[in-house]
Design a protein around this motif. Structure first.
Motif, PDB file in Angstrom:
ATOM      1  N   TRP A 212       0.829  -1.202   0.000  1.00 59.72           N
ATOM      2  CA  TRP A 212       0.000   0.000   0.000  1.00 59.72           C
ATOM      3  C   TRP A 212       0.868   1.259   0.000  1.00 59.72           C
ATOM      4  CZ3 TRP A 212      -4.719  -0.466  -1.513  1.00 59.72           C
ATOM      5  CH2 TRP A 212      -5.453  -1.630  -1.229  1.00 59.72           C
ATOM      6  N   SER A 213       2.035   1.171   0.597  1.00 62.69           N
ATOM      7  CA  SER A 213       2.931   2.326   0.634  1.00 62.69           C
ATOM      8  C   SER A 213       3.484   2.681  -0.740  1.00 62.69           C
ATOM      9  CB  SER A 213       4.097   2.055   1.597  1.00 62.69           C
ATOM     10  OG  SER A 213       4.809   0.882   1.218  1.00 62.69           O
ATOM     11  N   ASP A 214       3.317   1.772  -1.719  1.00 62.75           N
ATOM     12  CA  ASP A 214       3.790   2.034  -3.080  1.00 62.75           C
ATOM     13  C   ASP A 214       2.778   2.842  -3.899  1.00 62.75           C
ATOM     14  OD1 ASP A 214       6.079   0.472  -2.598  1.00 62.75           O
ATOM     15  OD2 ASP A 214       5.029  -1.363  -3.176  1.00 62.75           O
ATOM     16  N   ILE A 221      -0.686   7.455  -8.657  1.00 57.94           N
ATOM     17  CA  ILE A 221       0.574   6.899  -9.143  1.00 57.94           C
ATOM     18  C   ILE A 221       0.953   5.680  -8.309  1.00 57.94           C
ATOM     19  CG2 ILE A 221       3.076   7.324  -9.272  1.00 57.94           C
ATOM     20  CD1 ILE A 221       2.410  10.216  -9.987  1.00 57.94           C
ATOM     21  N   LEU A 222       1.501   4.692  -8.991  1.00 55.57           N
ATOM     22  CA  LEU A 222       1.978   3.461  -8.356  1.00 55.57           C
ATOM     23  C   LEU A 222       3.466   3.302  -8.664  1.00 55.57           C
ATOM     24  CD1 LEU A 222       0.243  -0.015  -8.561  1.00 55.57           C
ATOM     25  CD2 LEU A 222       2.604   0.225  -9.277  1.00 55.57           C
ATOM     26  N   GLN A 223       4.250   2.946  -7.668  1.00 52.66           N
ATOM     27  CA  GLN A 223       5.681   2.704  -7.856  1.00 52.66           C
ATOM     28  C   GLN A 223       5.960   1.202  -7.816  1.00 52.66           C
ATOM     29  OE1 GLN A 223       8.115   4.909  -8.404  1.00 52.66           O
ATOM     30  NE2 GLN A 223       7.088   6.852  -7.983  1.00 52.66           N
ATOM     31  N   GLY A 282       1.575  -5.253   4.978  1.00 49.81           N
ATOM     32  CA  GLY A 282       1.306  -4.109   4.120  1.00 49.81           C
ATOM     33  C   GLY A 282       1.074  -4.459   2.672  1.00 49.81           C
ATOM     34  N   LEU A 283       0.829  -5.724   2.382  1.00 49.56           N
ATOM     35  CA  LEU A 283       0.656  -6.172   0.998  1.00 49.56           C
ATOM     36  C   LEU A 283      -0.720  -5.788   0.464  1.00 49.56           C
ATOM     37  CD1 LEU A 283       2.185  -9.741   1.414  1.00 49.56           C
ATOM     38  CD2 LEU A 283       3.255  -7.795   0.246  1.00 49.56           C
ATOM     39  N   VAL A 284      -0.754  -5.418  -0.809  1.00 48.41           N
ATOM     40  CA  VAL A 284      -2.023  -5.074  -1.443  1.00 48.41           C
ATOM     41  C   VAL A 284      -2.803  -6.340  -1.782  1.00 48.41           C
ATOM     42  CG1 VAL A 284      -3.102  -3.945  -3.432  1.00 48.41           C
ATOM     43  CG2 VAL A 284      -1.069  -2.926  -2.366  1.00 48.41           C
TER      44      VAL A 284
END
Length: 373
Positions: A212-214, A221-223, A282-284
């Motif tokens: 989620w922090s990405d 925007i997604l990293q 923290g995984l999506v």
């Protein structure tokens, strides 16, 4: 000892009738060369003297190819490659290279030995891509053997490998089929992962490692910063993307943003339901307990949804091809598609999707007709 000819160096015949040439090395040790005739060892000696002057004479200890490959892989190459690559190399060496030519002494290995190995593998219907990887391993290993003065040259430079063709037939979804797949996933926890895969073309490992922090919801925007694979005894292994271009920023569509927001709410419910069994990473797209989702389980769920949507069987990776195909067919510039997919060059993108060029050219000519009429 037989009389030496002028300029022969130290050449003599043993009691067993074999001829021997002896060359004194710079460290005052001796290198012995053997042959059935005086002429044979005389030629070997001349070659060795010439190689010694050029600094390419092989002076290392004799060992089998199997022993050398084990030493090279474990002490040299293992520390320069990823675990997943190491496992792949070790498997190819153990299952294909060593059984075929591992017994041959490294210094006596010839191009004919290696070529015969490749030909045998072709006859056994081993994929050309796999043989090409075996060749890459041997070439790298023998380059190192040359640096260590174990051999004077890399004989794999003289070997021909089979032409590499696409291993899998690429199957893609058109926009209508992609929509049908998403509709079939309604109420299924895989729905949101499928939306992101189809709209971004992200790789499976990139999706399963996404946190989620990405994601910046305000900027949409997604990293892409990491990837994950499950590797036997190592379990789940995270790594940064393999290439600089794979570590990329993706602008998300409104459809993807809305899906991720809905998915986050549903994940909060899943976390509460799992209670103490939930492991927060923290995984999506985790499994039902917050940990990494097993790629094999993802494949099972994916194929079940394909069947439900009455769509042909395909690999999960084909969703990546589907995303690129849909974008290119809509007229999106190939450079944009290249950056979205994380290809290192636009040439890679166009080579992969060259099958679309004829239809794209037809559209271009139709537009030219409209402009000039």
């Amino acid at each position: 000892m037989a009389k030496r000819g002028h300029g022969d160096g130290s050449i003599y015949q043993r009691k067993d009738k074999r001829w021997v040439a002896c060359l004194v090395l710079e460290d005052h040790t001796r290198k012995y060369l053997y042959g059935k005739t005086r002429k044979e060892v005389q030629e070997k000696l001349r070659t060795a003297i010439a190689e010694q002057k050029q600094g390419i004479l092989a002076t290392g200890p004799q060992q089998t190819l199997a022993a050398y490959l084990d030493q090279w892989l474990e002490t040299v190459h293992k520390h320069t490659i990823r675990i997943i690559t190491y496992q792949h190399y070790e498997s190819l060496i153990r299952n294909h290279i060593v059984p075929g030519i591992g017994h041959i002494t490294l210094q006596k290995l010839t191009a004919q030995h290696v070529q015969s190995l490749y030909n045998d593998k072709i006859n056994d219907n081993l994929a050309p891509r796999t043989i090409a990887m075996m060749h890459a391993i041997l070439h790298s290993a023998l380059d190192n053997a040359v640096r260590w003065s174990l051999v004077s040259r890399n004989i794999t430079d003289l070997v021909s490998i089979p032409r590499v063709t696409r291993r899998h037939e690429v199957k893609v979804l058109n926009p209508a089929e992609a929509k049908r797949l998403i509709e079939a996933a309604e109420g299924h926890r895989l729905k949101f992962l499928l939306i992101l895969a189809i709209t971004t073309g992200m790789r499976r490992g990139e999706l399963l490692a996404l946190r989620w922090s990405d994601i910046d919801f305000d900027q949409q925007i997604l990293q892409v910063q990491r990837t994950v694979n499950r590797l036997g005894k190592y379990g789940f292994v995270e790594n940064p993307p393999k290439t600089k271009s794979s570590r990329r920023r993706i602008v998300l569509s409104s459809i993807a943003i809305d899906a991720l927001k809905e998915h986050r709410k549903m994940q909060d419910e899943a976390r509460a339901l799992a209670g103490a069994e939930w492991v927060e990473q923290g995984l999506v797209f985790p499994n039902i307990f917050g940990r990494f989702m097993d790629p094999n389980r993802l494949g099972e769920l994916f194929h079940g949804l394909l069947k439900k949507a009455d769509l042909p069987s395909m690999r999960f990776h084909d969703l990546r091809h589907s995303a690129a195909t849909i974008l290119l067919s809509l007229g999106v510039h190939p450079k944009v598609v290249q950056e979205l997919l994380g290809h290192s060059t636009i040439v890679m993108t166009m080579d992969t999707y060259s099958h679309l060029l004829p239809s794209m050219q037809k559209d271009a000519m139709d537009k030219m007709d409209d402009a000039l009429q």
